[in-house]
Design an enzyme around this catalytic site. Sequence first.
Site, PDB file in Angstrom:
ATOM      1  N   HIS A 461       5.164 -29.866 -15.544  1.00 40.84           N
ATOM      2  CA  HIS A 461       3.706 -29.728 -15.536  1.00 40.84           C
ATOM      3  C   HIS A 461       3.146 -29.936 -14.125  1.00 40.84           C
ATOM      4  O   HIS A 461       2.387 -29.101 -13.623  1.00 40.84           O
ATOM      5  CB  HIS A 461       3.102 -30.762 -16.495  1.00 40.84           C
ATOM      6  N   GLU A 462       3.522 -31.039 -13.507  1.00 40.75           N
ATOM      7  CA  GLU A 462       2.988 -31.322 -12.172  1.00 40.75           C
ATOM      8  C   GLU A 462       3.489 -30.307 -11.148  1.00 40.75           C
ATOM      9  O   GLU A 462       2.771 -29.971 -10.204  1.00 40.75           O
ATOM     10  CB  GLU A 462       3.346 -32.752 -11.751  1.00 40.75           C
ATOM     11  N   HIS A 465       1.230 -27.360 -11.139  1.00 39.79           N
ATOM     12  CA  HIS A 465       0.077 -27.573 -10.254  1.00 39.79           C
ATOM     13  C   HIS A 465       0.471 -27.325  -8.797  1.00 39.79           C
ATOM     14  O   HIS A 465      -0.286 -26.719  -8.018  1.00 39.79           O
ATOM     15  CB  HIS A 465      -0.432 -29.020 -10.380  1.00 39.79           C
ATOM     16  N   HIS A 468       0.538 -23.759  -7.875  1.00 39.60           N
ATOM     17  CA  HIS A 468      -0.817 -23.242  -7.707  1.00 39.60           C
ATOM     18  C   HIS A 468      -1.312 -23.509  -6.281  1.00 39.60           C
ATOM     19  O   HIS A 468      -1.991 -22.670  -5.669  1.00 39.60           O
ATOM     20  CB  HIS A 468      -1.728 -23.924  -8.725  1.00 39.60           C
TER      21      HIS A 468
END
Length: 670
Positions: A461-462, A465, A468
């Site tokens: 998940h991190e 990010h 992105h």
Amino acid sequence: MSNPLLGDWDTPFAIAPFGRIEDKHFGPALETALTLARAEIVAIAEDPEAPSFANTIEALEASGKALDRVLSTFFTVAGADSNPERQALQREFAPKLAAYSSWVYSQKALFARIEALWERRDQLNLTDEQARVLMLTHRGFRRRGAALTGAEEARMQDIMARLAELGTAFTQNLLADEAGWHMELSEADLEGLPDFVVRSARDAGKEKGLERPVVTLSRSLIVPFLQFSPRRDLRERAFAAWASRGANGGETDNRAIADETLALRAERARLLGYEDFAHFKLETEMAGTPQAVRDLLMQVWEPARAQALRDGELLTRMMHEDGIEGPLKPWDWRYYSEKRRQAEHDLDEAELKPYLQLERMIEAAFACASRLFGLEFRPVDVPLYHPDCRAWEVTRGGAHVAVFIGDYFARGSKRSGAWCSAMRGQARFPERQGPVVINVCNFAKGDPALLSYDDARTLFHEFGHALHQMLSDVTYESVSGTSVARDFVELPSQLYEHWLEVPEVLAEFATHAETGEPMPKALLQKVLDAASYDMRFQTVEYLGSALVDLAFHEGAPPADAMARQAEVLRDLGMPEAITMRHATPHFAHVFAGDGYSSGYYSYMWSEVMDADAFQSFEEAGGAFDAERAKALEKTILSRGGSADAEALYLAFRGRMPGPEALLKGRGLAA
């Protein structure tokens, strides 16, 4: 200059020279940087030339660079490696930064220049990105009270200063409660715990200078303890400490802070002409209105609650079979749910965990990014703020893309949770700069470090990010990377979680810590079959927090936040054995700042899109379909906030999704 935070950084990739920075440098550096930033703002506001995009908007984009560097460095260490001096600096900096921000937005001459550009925006011949930056700048000034005057303007400045102080106090109180509690365990107390939990408890005890193993309030330790400990009395004691963070009375109690924060937010919204804080906050999000948020959450709440109640009945029967009478309690759920999972899916977390080595999961996250986007990762020796940190240069086709830093282990000086931040964002103006991105997690140390499946999902998940941030390709830093609507920012991160569950990824990287053997196919299938196990529980605890957050900010603020929390949960029919994922006194998403206030729903809003987005890969050539990966980077990951979030998703998928894929993925579909 003698202060290493100021002047040019001659370090590799111009990373902060952590080896030369001492806490005593932060205060003077902030004062100098604030003075420079104020001078730059005055120069823009008082420019005798007629306002243009270049001398006003681009000038604002180029301003405050010294301040940005000081603050990104300070807040990196303040969150991930705090100490009493840094906490004192946070308390000192909060009102100063709020005052500076209020001062900027109160510059009438500056706002007049922005307003003049906005009024003739159609005549400026701007690129799409420039038009977006102008809109965001103008909207940001108005929403910060730039159009207010007199007493209302002064009151807004007071409110923002006080909110900054309250957010800092909330964070530090929570950190104090988390760092200040532990429960020592005897050898007898370890019975029934799998080896990985025992090792983590011993390591946690050593970190605290104790000879005995301990349970701490680190999620990576307390959750498996609640899952596996057969000692109901110890589970109850540990859960009580976990649930009461920020609500223990005394100086670290956060309940009065929450009450005052909600009152000030409501007053802020009224000063700006909004019905309430929820309407103010959601104006800029994809959802748009509180009703749209509630509609989505309640669509999911009803089936999740109904199924969770049925799950609770089954777990209660299991508990009664153990000779324990009475109702199932929150400190019982995870224990009996784990026993049920072992029985129904023949999947034991203790059997699974040796296959989820931290090092191999990092490799897996990198390998997926390489297959999808052509990225390569090379370890580099750069200045870092803690010995636990590691760094990699990210390249593509031999060209530099970014620097990625991983800080994975729990420690008393680190706030709880996991997050991604950019010490430097990507931009091409005023000069080209590559991002420096950090993932911070709180995994239990070990040799080797082993993750739960939830931990592994957090890592992916991190890293979503981080992608992105790293793949951003825009001109202006204010719209780069994760500078997007709050209910869109979780799309890339939650989408990337899906690659952890791709069978070929687990088959390659889930290898046993001792034997090196890959995960057996039978165990791999069990993992995939159980992927949505206990999702009803997770959905209910999450939605409880999201709906309380929304209720806090919609309508008149509650005089007593805890009473309002209880009222909302009672009206929802919250199951007795499930608590909010984040109760008010430790709801840092909402009270440590206003980033997720009225916005905790955004994880689920983004999940509607991420389920649909991954489905598009499956409908094409599979998880690593080259065309879908190219489209994801081109339309979403590279674009940051340079276009409206809905337009970006439509460009990727061709339509907006409904909640069907989400309900199916969570095992809630009828």
